[in-house]
Design an enzyme around this catalytic site. Structure first.
Site, PDB file in Angstrom:
ATOM      1  N   MET A   1       1.062  -1.408   0.526  1.00  0.00           N
ATOM      2  CA  MET A   1      -0.077  -0.455  -0.287  1.00  0.00           C
ATOM      3  C   MET A   1       0.752   1.354  -0.029  1.00  0.00           C
ATOM      4  O   MET A   1       0.689   2.362  -0.830  1.00  0.00           O
ATOM      5  CB  MET A   1      -1.230  -0.207   1.215  1.00  0.00           C
ATOM      6  CG  MET A   1      -1.966   1.179   1.635  1.00  0.00           C
ATOM      7  SD  MET A   1      -3.487   1.120   2.478  1.00  0.00           S
ATOM      8  CE  MET A   1      -2.190   0.702   4.185  1.00  0.00           C
ATOM      9  N   LEU A   2       1.984   1.887   1.592  1.00  0.00           N
ATOM     10  CA  LEU A   2       2.433   2.826   0.889  1.00  0.00           C
ATOM     11  C   LEU A   2       3.738   2.515  -0.121  1.00  0.00           C
ATOM     12  O   LEU A   2       3.855   3.101  -0.220  1.00  0.00           O
ATOM     13  CB  LEU A   2       3.209   2.071   2.413  1.00  0.00           C
ATOM     14  CG  LEU A   2       4.065   3.813   2.933  1.00  0.00           C
ATOM     15  CD1 LEU A   2       2.939   5.447   2.253  1.00  0.00           C
ATOM     16  CD2 LEU A   2       4.817   3.916   4.607  1.00  0.00           C
ATOM     17  N   ASP A  26      13.581  -9.949  -1.757  1.00  0.00           N
ATOM     18  CA  ASP A  26      13.302 -10.240  -0.474  1.00  0.00           C
ATOM     19  C   ASP A  26      14.198  -9.604   0.908  1.00  0.00           C
ATOM     20  O   ASP A  26      15.657  -9.586   0.163  1.00  0.00           O
ATOM     21  CB  ASP A  26      13.626 -11.777  -0.407  1.00  0.00           C
ATOM     22  CG  ASP A  26      13.500 -12.707   0.599  1.00  0.00           C
ATOM     23  OD1 ASP A  26      12.962 -11.589   1.878  1.00  0.00           O
ATOM     24  OD2 ASP A  26      12.706 -13.291   1.016  1.00  0.00           O
ATOM     25  N   VAL A  27      13.312  -8.687   1.461  1.00  0.00           N
ATOM     26  CA  VAL A  27      14.425  -8.135   2.046  1.00  0.00           C
ATOM     27  C   VAL A  27      14.812  -9.409   3.297  1.00  0.00           C
ATOM     28  O   VAL A  27      16.349  -8.588   4.070  1.00  0.00           O
ATOM     29  CB  VAL A  27      13.400  -7.259   3.060  1.00  0.00           C
ATOM     30  CG1 VAL A  27      13.287  -5.598   2.355  1.00  0.00           C
ATOM     31  CG2 VAL A  27      11.950  -7.252   4.005  1.00  0.00           C
ATOM     32  N   ALA A  50       7.184  -4.717   4.726  1.00  0.00           N
ATOM     33  CA  ALA A  50       6.745  -5.899   5.973  1.00  0.00           C
ATOM     34  C   ALA A  50       5.727  -6.762   6.065  1.00  0.00           C
ATOM     35  O   ALA A  50       5.338  -6.760   5.167  1.00  0.00           O
ATOM     36  CB  ALA A  50       6.083  -3.777   6.697  1.00  0.00           C
ATOM     37  N   TYR A  51       6.323  -7.137   7.199  1.00  0.00           N
ATOM     38  CA  TYR A  51       4.780  -8.640   7.724  1.00  0.00           C
ATOM     39  C   TYR A  51       3.874  -6.992   8.436  1.00  0.00           C
ATOM     40  O   TYR A  51       4.305  -7.205   9.781  1.00  0.00           O
ATOM     41  CB  TYR A  51       5.178  -9.543   8.332  1.00  0.00           C
ATOM     42  CG  TYR A  51       4.231 -10.545   8.614  1.00  0.00           C
ATOM     43  CD1 TYR A  51       4.647 -11.830   8.151  1.00  0.00           C
ATOM     44  CD2 TYR A  51       3.357 -10.069  10.190  1.00  0.00           C
ATOM     45  CE1 TYR A  51       3.491 -12.357   8.856  1.00  0.00           C
ATOM     46  CE2 TYR A  51       2.434 -11.124  10.112  1.00  0.00           C
ATOM     47  CZ  TYR A  51       2.342 -12.056   9.899  1.00  0.00           C
ATOM     48  OH  TYR A  51       1.292 -13.245  10.132  1.00  0.00           O
ATOM     49  N   THR A  52       2.657  -7.689   7.705  1.00  0.00           N
ATOM     50  CA  THR A  52       1.715  -6.450   8.626  1.00  0.00           C
ATOM     51  C   THR A  52       0.512  -6.869   8.952  1.00  0.00           C
ATOM     52  O   THR A  52      -0.667  -5.975   8.937  1.00  0.00           O
ATOM     53  CB  THR A  52       1.698  -5.197   7.231  1.00  0.00           C
ATOM     54  OG1 THR A  52       0.580  -6.116   6.065  1.00  0.00           O
ATOM     55  CG2 THR A  52       2.459  -4.333   6.717  1.00  0.00           C
ATOM     56  N   TYR A 115       3.691  -8.878  16.519  1.00  0.00           N
ATOM     57  CA  TYR A 115       3.619  -7.012  15.371  1.00  0.00           C
ATOM     58  C   TYR A 115       4.016  -6.063  15.785  1.00  0.00           C
ATOM     59  O   TYR A 115       5.151  -5.665  15.553  1.00  0.00           O
ATOM     60  CB  TYR A 115       2.446  -6.657  15.221  1.00  0.00           C
ATOM     61  CG  TYR A 115       2.569  -6.094  14.126  1.00  0.00           C
ATOM     62  CD1 TYR A 115       3.292  -6.173  12.700  1.00  0.00           C
ATOM     63  CD2 TYR A 115       2.519  -4.969  14.702  1.00  0.00           C
ATOM     64  CE1 TYR A 115       2.863  -4.951  11.373  1.00  0.00           C
ATOM     65  CE2 TYR A 115       1.930  -3.628  13.692  1.00  0.00           C
ATOM     66  CZ  TYR A 115       2.849  -3.666  11.849  1.00  0.00           C
ATOM     67  OH  TYR A 115       3.117  -2.924  11.514  1.00  0.00           O
TER      68      TYR A 115
END
Ligand SMILES: NC(=O)c1ccc[n+]([C@@H]2O[C@H](COP(=O)([O-])OP(=O)(O)OC[C@H]3O[C@@H](n4cnc5c(N)ncnc54)[C@H](OP(=O)(O)O)[C@@H]3O)[C@@H](O)[C@H]2O)c1
Length: 276
Positions: A1-2, A26-27, A50-52, A115
């Site tokens: 999204m961002l 892949d971070v 991120a994992y959100t 999280y």
């Protein structure tokens, strides 16, 4: 999204942008991040990956912490080694929400959820990496790209499903477009360090949902109120997570507009674009 929103805003501002997705970069994989940086040789990295999944993280903490904690460390080290300025994003969920005035950057952190812990690990990895950085804690994001609260409310309301929305968590809904513009402002101001960035004013999720329904579906029934305890979700959330953005204002000379004005413009754009 961002990530997609920021890519659009920086491109519109005249920057050349390479925006690899998770398959291309892949971070959690240092070789993948190194290859991506060495291919595009950027002056600036916006780390939006991120994992959100806040609730799922309770049962997948290792994965959340791998992506948000170790992944951020990988990106920060790669940027440090190449002398690249890094912008990374953190969360209001690093706070326990027990305060009654907006949270400042140096207030004590005490995440309530897996999280939140994973985002705190990412934040510490960036800040402690020795890499030149701007770290933005933000909150309650919505925008054109991807699943978010606004689309979830509109989908349910359109299907005629009853809406029950929590009225005991307070924060500031923030449009990704305004956050991307604020990121540009900080970069152009030469800022470094930790900043809280969110749209102005504050409300509960119920207030936010009520505005969304009233603006987008006039005549539809307003959402009912419920409490966080009623929903019994897996992850605990801060009750009061409004962020104090005065440091951002002091450095850029500007404040972000009120959340209601931003949300109304976003919803008007959806109507005009025929998207929702
Ligand atoms: N959304 C909010 O309300 C909120 C609030 C506060 C802070 N933030 C922070 O703001 C930032 C942006 O959030 P967002 O809402 O835009 O997130 P998002 O829509 O969930 O996007 C996250 C992106 O990260 C990608 N990704 C996941 N694992 C990856 C990996 N190992 N390597 C590379 N990419 C990976 C995902 O790809 P796939 O879809 O392919 O998995 C997805 O495209 C994040 O740091 C988030 O923690 C968000």
């Amino acid at each position: 999204m961002l990530g997609r929103e920021a890519a659009e805003r920086f491109r519109d501002g005249g920057d050349e942008v390479d925006a690899p997705d998770a398959d291309e970069c892949d971070v959690t994989d240092p070789a993948s991040v190194a290859a991506s940086l060495d291919r595009s040789r950027p002056e600036l990295v916006l780390h939006c990956a991120a994992y959100t999944a806040v609730d799922r993280a309770e049962s997948e903490e290792a994965l959340a912490s791998k992506v948000n904690g170790e992944g951020s460390a990988v990106v920060a080290r790669a940027c440090r080694d190449r002398g690249i300025l890094l912008v990374a994003y953190g969360s209001d969920y690093v706070f326990d929400g027990k305060g009654s005035r907006p949270w400042r950057e140096d207030d004590p952190v005490a995440p309530l959820s897996a999280y939140g812990r994973s985002k705190l690990a990412g934040e510490r990895a960036v800040v402690g990496s020795g890499c030149e950085h701007i770290f933005l804690r933000t909150q309650w994001l919505y925008g054109a790209h991807g699943r978010n609260f606004v689309f979830a409310i509109l989908d349910r309301a359109r299907r005629g499903e009853p809406l029950r929305v929590v009225d005991d968590q307070r924060g500031s809904p923030t449009w990704t477009r305004d956050l991307a513009e604020a990121t540009r402002e900080l970069v152009h101001a030469g800022a470094r360090g930790l900043f809280h960035v969110a749209n102005g004013g504050d409300c509960t999720w119920h207030d936010f949902a009520s505005l969304v329904v009233a603006e987008a579906l006039p005549g539809a029934s307003p959402p009912a109120r419920c409490s966080t305890a009623d929903l019994a979700l897996p992850a605990r959330r801060p009750a009061y997570s409004v962020l104090d953005t005065s440091r951002y204002r002091a450095v850029t000379g500007k404040g972000l507009r009120d959340w209601k004005e931003a949300a109304r413009e976003f919803l008007a754009g959806l109507r005009e674009g025929g998207k929702k």
